[in-house]
Structure formats: C-alpha cells, structure tokens
Scaffold this active site. Sequence first.
Site, PDB file in Angstrom:
ATOM      1  N   ASP A 154     -15.046  -2.116  38.906  1.00  0.00           N
ATOM      2  CA  ASP A 154     -15.153  -0.723  38.837  1.00  0.00           C
ATOM      3  C   ASP A 154     -14.087   0.208  38.336  1.00  0.00           C
ATOM      4  O   ASP A 154     -13.212  -0.804  38.150  1.00  0.00           O
ATOM      5  CB  ASP A 154     -16.637  -0.319  40.298  1.00  0.00           C
ATOM      6  CG  ASP A 154     -17.332   0.985  39.905  1.00  0.00           C
ATOM      7  OD1 ASP A 154     -16.676   1.366  38.467  1.00  0.00           O
ATOM      8  OD2 ASP A 154     -18.610   0.469  40.319  1.00  0.00           O
ATOM      9  N   LYS A 213     -15.817  -9.686  44.847  1.00  0.00           N
ATOM     10  CA  LYS A 213     -15.673  -9.214  43.496  1.00  0.00           C
ATOM     11  C   LYS A 213     -15.768  -8.162  43.102  1.00  0.00           C
ATOM     12  O   LYS A 213     -16.666  -7.837  42.104  1.00  0.00           O
ATOM     13  CB  LYS A 213     -16.521 -10.669  42.474  1.00  0.00           C
ATOM     14  CG  LYS A 213     -16.216 -12.142  43.331  1.00  0.00           C
ATOM     15  CD  LYS A 213     -16.851 -12.972  41.927  1.00  0.00           C
ATOM     16  CE  LYS A 213     -16.898 -14.659  42.380  1.00  0.00           C
ATOM     17  NZ  LYS A 213     -17.604 -14.864  43.554  1.00  0.00           N
TER      18      LYS A 213
END
Length: 239
Positions: free
Chosen positions: A69, A66
Amino acid sequence: MTAVSKSPRIIVALDYASAAPALDLISGLDPKTCRLKVGKEMFTRLGPTFVEKLVGQGFDVFLDLKFHDIPNTVAAACAAAADLGVWMVNVHASGGRKMMVTARERLETLSHRPLLIAVTVLTSLGEKDIAEVGFLGAPADNVIRLARLTHESGLDGVVCSPLEAAEVRPLVGKDFLLVTPGVRPASAAQDDQKRVMTPLDALNNGADLLVIGRPITAADDPQLSLNRIQQEIAGFPGG
C-alpha cells in the site's frame, strides 16, 4: 538489518480455516524446533487475538500478510504487527523503495522490532503468469531485481523460491535472510507451487528458513512428518 538466529529453520504454515486444528497441531510441537506462519485466511478469520495466543505459547510467529500500500499505511500496519509480538512480518517488494524504507524506519523506533522481509515473486507464478501482469523476463530476473532493491532498502531479507536462492545469495551476503516457500519433501505433492525444491536442496542452494505447510499439516501424523524433515536437514550447518 537485525541479527537473527537461523535455527530452527522450519516455519510451519498454519493454513487452517479455524483455530481448533491449528491449536491441536501446535499442542504437540516444541517452540524450540519450529516456528509458525499465520497467513491471510487465518488472520482474517481469527484476528490478532489468535496471533497473540501463539506468541504467548512461546512460538516465533511469522505474520505473512504481504502488506502492499502507500508507505505510511504499510508502516502503520507493520507497527501494529509488532504490537502483537510477532517475530517477523512481510511486505511486497513491488511496493517500492520508499514503502520499504518507511516501514523499516517505523519499526526501528519500536522497543519490539520484528524482522521485516519482502516478497519478490510469488512461487505460484510462472513466466507466463508474470508476463500477464507486466513483468519482463523470467521469474528469476524479477526475483533478483526485487531482492537487490529490498537489500538496498535495509530490510532483513526476502521471500523467494528455493530455485532462485543460489542466484540471490551472492548478491546480498550471508546475513540477508532468504525465506523459501515452495519447499516439498521428495515424497510430497507440489500442490499449487510451481517452483519447488526439497528442504535439504533448498538449504544447499542458499535458503535460510523453510516455509512448509501441507506436507506437515495435512500429514496423517504431522509431528512425524516434521521430525522426518528435521532429520533430513540435520546434517546441514545450523539445521
């Protein structure tokens, strides 16, 4: 989007704290009958070498980290996952369009291009939970919004609750993958999932791939449990 076989439909979640029980489990599994998911705990403990070992044994591996960023960092992480030979990798749709598009474009340059999907709303979250983190509306409202964004970004599919699959499916077409955790045989406990459904009901609701963990991995006879689920969905087209 990359064309993908939807069979086998069951992805077994290897949520173990060490390699031994996971390898013991998969020693009795046929890669033609299931796929495997490696999540954050196993990857943090065992690292890339363990993932490569699973791939080397012929399994399609869903690396469930997952990523969320800045776009270039996520794109580089997805490319690193591709180097391990994984079949599928995911990001958080809430990371935004630019992040998802950048990751997709990076993977499209590679000789081995894993499927790229996005998480919409975690199945452990109810309406009160998502309100606390600033999302307006019911979980389904946010799942639909994020699924649309993911589809527009050119990814291969989303992770969503089976309860929302029926609402998402008409918006994204038949080739966009709906990967559903929160799937429990009728006899199994819900554990920490709040939005759950049985395997056959999930498929009938529009799901393509079913992530199933503890009902298989914590069973007295994991292979028997997997076989029973496979029998349950055998009547579904492509099941």
